[in-house]
Enzyme design. Structure first.
Site, PDB file in Angstrom:
ATOM      1  N   CYS A   1       0.759  -1.208  -0.003  1.00 61.55           N
ATOM      2  CA  CYS A   1      -0.019   0.000  -0.044  1.00 61.55           C
ATOM      3  C   CYS A   1       0.685   1.095   0.041  1.00 61.55           C
ATOM      4  CB  CYS A   1      -1.008  -0.011   1.410  1.00 61.55           C
ATOM      5  SG  CYS A   1      -1.662  -1.459   1.633  1.00 61.55           S
TER       6      CYS A   1
HETATM    7  C1  BEZ Z   1       0.377  -5.314   1.990  1.00 57.38           C
HETATM    8  O1  BEZ Z   1       1.397  -4.495   1.963  1.00 57.38           O
HETATM    9  O2  BEZ Z   1      -0.721  -4.664   1.935  1.00 57.38           O
HETATM   10  C2  BEZ Z   1       0.478  -6.584   1.886  1.00 57.38           C
HETATM   11  C3  BEZ Z   1       1.792  -7.295   1.953  1.00 57.38           C
HETATM   12  C4  BEZ Z   1       2.035  -8.760   1.844  1.00 57.38           C
HETATM   13  C5  BEZ Z   1       0.609  -9.530   1.732  1.00 57.38           C
HETATM   14  C6  BEZ Z   1      -0.706  -8.863   2.089  1.00 57.38           C
HETATM   15  C7  BEZ Z   1      -0.654  -7.318   2.151  1.00 57.38           C
END
Ligand code: BEZ
Length: 215
Positions: free
Chosen positions: A48
């Site tokens: 994100c």
């Molecule tokens: C994330 O950065 O939102 C994320 C990273 C790995 C697995 C699931 C979400």
């Protein structure tokens, strides 16, 4: 509140919610603009961080297309503000678009952004492109572990804006400036000549290729 899957052509539901820049009502925020409303699983998560950073980097591209961007996650506004500092630092940018603080899941539920069989708490990576008539024109859903391609979102907006104003559709992998397809419903040769003065190539009667008319 119940959630229903929103489909293309549906009216984007209005809402009021807290955000990193204060209270936002969707319709007021959008005004006469297009909108991209997109959710991500949580603050202080790596994928994100890159997505929001890139969105800030290409904010001029969204503005050029008269598009306002609005992010959603289920953390609170204080958390968003702290995380924005991290995004700015690590992605070398300045996040100026708001992030909705959807701690009560009002917007996530309204837009069906929580898919319980994927996660009961976090939002999936949803994208809604909303046009100035408040209609939903694109939906995308990506899993938490896969960052989205925001260049693709810009590309679809280019296609939507072009096809709204000309009698064309855009072919596979089309990018702004490439040749386009004359819609099969347009049959009148006089109208075609007037709309497409650069001419067209009929590969098949239903597959008529023409230079992008607004270039
Ligand atoms: C994330 O950065 O939102 C994320 C990273 C790995 C697995 C699931 C979400």
């Amino acid at each position: 509140m119940t959630s229903t899957a929103l489909r293309l052509g549906d009216t984007a539901p209005d809402f009021e919610q807290e955000s990193s820049i204060g209270k936002i009502r969707l319709y007021d925020y959008l005004g006469d603009s297009w909108g991209v409303l997109f959710s991500h699983p949580a603050d202080f998560t790596p994928v994100c961080t890159t997505e929001l950073g890139y969105t800030a980097i290409v904010s001029g591209e969204f503005a050029k297309r008269n598009v306002k961007v609005l992010a959603v996650s289920v953390d609170d506004a204080e958390s968003h503000k702290e995380w924005i500092n991290d995004i700015n630092e690590t992605q070398n940018t300045k996040v100026e678009f708001p992030i909705l603080a959807d701690a009560d899941r009002k917007v996530s539920t309204l837009y069906d952004m929580i898919h319980p069989n994927a996660s009961t708490t976090a939002t999936v990576r949803s994208v809604f492109v909303i046009d100035p008539a408040r209609k939903i024109r694109l939906t995308l859903t990506y899993p938490a572990s896969t960052g989205r391609n925001f260049n693709e979102i810009l590309r679809v907006i280019d296609s939507l804006q072009l096809t709204d104003s000309h009698s064309v559709a855009t072919p596979v992998n089309w990018e702004d400036g490439d040749d386009v397809i004359i819609v099969p419903s347009l049959k009148d040769e006089d109208v075609i000549k007037q709309k497409f003065p650069k001419g067209y190539k009929a590969v098949k009667p239903y597959l008529r290729i023409t230079p992008q008319p607004n270039k």
